[in-house]
Design a protein around this motif. Structure first.
Motif, PDB file in Angstrom:
ATOM      1  N   PHE A  58       0.850  -1.092   0.058  1.00 32.74           N
ATOM      2  CA  PHE A  58       0.128  -0.028   0.000  1.00 32.74           C
ATOM      3  C   PHE A  58       0.780   1.178  -0.010  1.00 32.74           C
ATOM      4  CE2 PHE A  58      -2.248   3.284   2.336  1.00 32.74           C
ATOM      5  CZ  PHE A  58      -3.394   3.679   1.551  1.00 32.74           C
ATOM      6  N   ASN A  59       0.698   2.242  -0.861  1.00 32.66           N
ATOM      7  CA  ASN A  59       1.585   3.232  -1.095  1.00 32.66           C
ATOM      8  C   ASN A  59       1.628   4.151   0.097  1.00 32.66           C
ATOM      9  OD1 ASN A  59       2.044   2.377  -3.513  1.00 32.66           O
ATOM     10  ND2 ASN A  59       0.467   3.477  -4.648  1.00 32.66           N
TER      11      ASN A  59
ATOM     12  N   HIS B 273       2.700   0.148   3.760  1.00 29.65           N
ATOM     13  CA  HIS B 273       2.502  -0.883   4.482  1.00 29.65           C
ATOM     14  C   HIS B 273       2.666  -2.164   3.342  1.00 29.65           C
ATOM     15  CE1 HIS B 273       0.969  -3.690   7.375  1.00 29.65           C
ATOM     16  NE2 HIS B 273      -0.145  -3.886   6.798  1.00 29.65           N
ATOM     17  N   THR B 274       2.892  -3.250   3.744  1.00 32.27           N
ATOM     18  CA  THR B 274       2.990  -4.535   2.936  1.00 32.27           C
ATOM     19  C   THR B 274       2.357  -5.467   3.604  1.00 32.27           C
ATOM     20  OG1 THR B 274       4.308  -6.286   1.892  1.00 32.27           O
ATOM     21  CG2 THR B 274       5.256  -5.476   3.821  1.00 32.27           C
TER      22      THR B 274
ATOM     23  N   CYS C 117       6.678  -4.480   9.120  1.00 36.57           N
ATOM     24  CA  CYS C 117       5.735  -5.212   8.133  1.00 36.57           C
ATOM     25  C   CYS C 117       6.519  -5.836   7.079  1.00 36.57           C
ATOM     26  CB  CYS C 117       4.515  -4.340   7.469  1.00 36.57           C
ATOM     27  SG  CYS C 117       5.294  -3.087   6.491  1.00 36.57           S
ATOM     28  N   ILE C 118       7.746  -5.487   6.599  1.00 31.50           N
ATOM     29  CA  ILE C 118       8.450  -6.044   5.786  1.00 31.50           C
ATOM     30  C   ILE C 118       9.412  -7.057   6.110  1.00 31.50           C
ATOM     31  CG2 ILE C 118      10.939  -5.624   4.321  1.00 31.50           C
ATOM     32  CD1 ILE C 118       9.864  -2.535   3.918  1.00 31.50           C
ATOM     33  N   HIS C 119       9.797  -7.241   7.200  1.00 34.23           N
ATOM     34  CA  HIS C 119      10.311  -8.466   7.945  1.00 34.23           C
ATOM     35  C   HIS C 119       9.274  -9.437   8.010  1.00 34.23           C
ATOM     36  CE1 HIS C 119      12.894  -5.110   9.336  1.00 34.23           C
ATOM     37  NE2 HIS C 119      13.735  -5.886   9.010  1.00 34.23           N
ATOM     38  N   PHE C 120       7.924  -9.222   8.399  1.00 35.40           N
ATOM     39  CA  PHE C 120       7.081 -10.180   8.500  1.00 35.40           C
ATOM     40  C   PHE C 120       6.714 -10.598   7.230  1.00 35.40           C
ATOM     41  CE2 PHE C 120       2.569 -10.977   8.091  1.00 35.40           C
ATOM     42  CZ  PHE C 120       2.207 -12.055   9.266  1.00 35.40           C
TER      43      PHE C 120
ATOM     44  N   LYS D   4      10.178   1.231   2.895  1.00 36.46           N
ATOM     45  CA  LYS D   4       9.486   1.431   1.326  1.00 36.46           C
ATOM     46  C   LYS D   4       8.958   0.049   1.175  1.00 36.46           C
ATOM     47  CE  LYS D   4      12.581   5.418   0.638  1.00 36.46           C
ATOM     48  NZ  LYS D   4      13.753   5.975  -0.031  1.00 36.46           N
ATOM     49  N   PRO D   5       7.692  -0.225   1.469  1.00 38.30           N
ATOM     50  CA  PRO D   5       7.186  -1.652   0.978  1.00 38.30           C
ATOM     51  C   PRO D   5       7.217  -1.793  -0.386  1.00 38.30           C
ATOM     52  CG  PRO D   5       6.152  -0.717   2.737  1.00 38.30           C
ATOM     53  CD  PRO D   5       6.994   0.360   2.346  1.00 38.30           C
TER      54      PRO D   5
END
Length: 176
Positions: free
Chosen positions: A31-32, A42-43, A131-134, A155-156
């Motif tokens: 999500f931008n 977010h990712t 969120c990127i690590h998840f 920066k997802p």
């Protein structure tokens, strides 16, 4: 009866490919967002399909986030949560790529999500556990190559484009 036997056998055989095609697919979304307005970038993952072993229909999504969006996130670990997006929100996100999961991989994804969700204390860190690590952990369960360049940790979309490039077998197009 002898005329019906070939028809019955054909119908029976036709049911096996459908059963064999049962699978869960994991899609990777970004999500931008905006740091100043509305939601942050977010990712998250989306799980859809059918479990091969049980026929159970799967339609779930999970993302990892800070429980509250405050400046405390900039100072260190904060309380965390697993976010579940509403279906209408999914249409406004970027779907980068989708991979099939075995039932065993699906169960590992769910167990890992639960471990992140149920971790005690302050578990969300903007630079070391976001969120990127998840999502990266989930990608590794699916057998994808993953790394975390420091310049992409917030920066997802850019990071998922990077993961796409690391895994050319996905055939994913870069999202601008």
């Amino acid at each position: 009866m002898t005329r019906l036997l070939p028809i019955l056998l054909a119908l029976l055989a036709a049911t096996f490919p459908a059963a064999a095609s049962a699978e869960v697919r994991m899609s990777f979304h970004s999500f931008n967002g905006s740091v100043l307005f509305g939601r942050y970038p977010h990712t998250f993952i989306v799980l859809e399909g059918t479990l091969d072993e049980t026929g159970e229909v799967v339609n779930e999504n999970y993302g990892f986030s800070a429980k509250r969006a405050t400046t405390a996130v900039l100072r260190g670990p904060v309380e965390h949560e697993i976010m579940i997006e509403k279906p209408k929100y999914l249409t406004s996100t970027n779907r980068h790529f989708t991979v099939p999961l075995t039932d065993a991989q699906y169960r590992r994804v769910i167990a890992e999500m639960e471990a992140w969700r149920d971790a005690p204390g302050k578990y969300y860190s903007l630079d070391t556990r976001n969120c990127i690590h998840f999502v990266g952990t989930m990608a590794q369960i699916a057998g994808l190559k993953v790394n975390y360049p420091k310049k992409m940790l917030r920066k997802p979309k850019k990071w998922l484009n990077h993961i796409s490039a690391l895994n050319p077998q996905l055939g994913a197009k870069r999202i601008k």
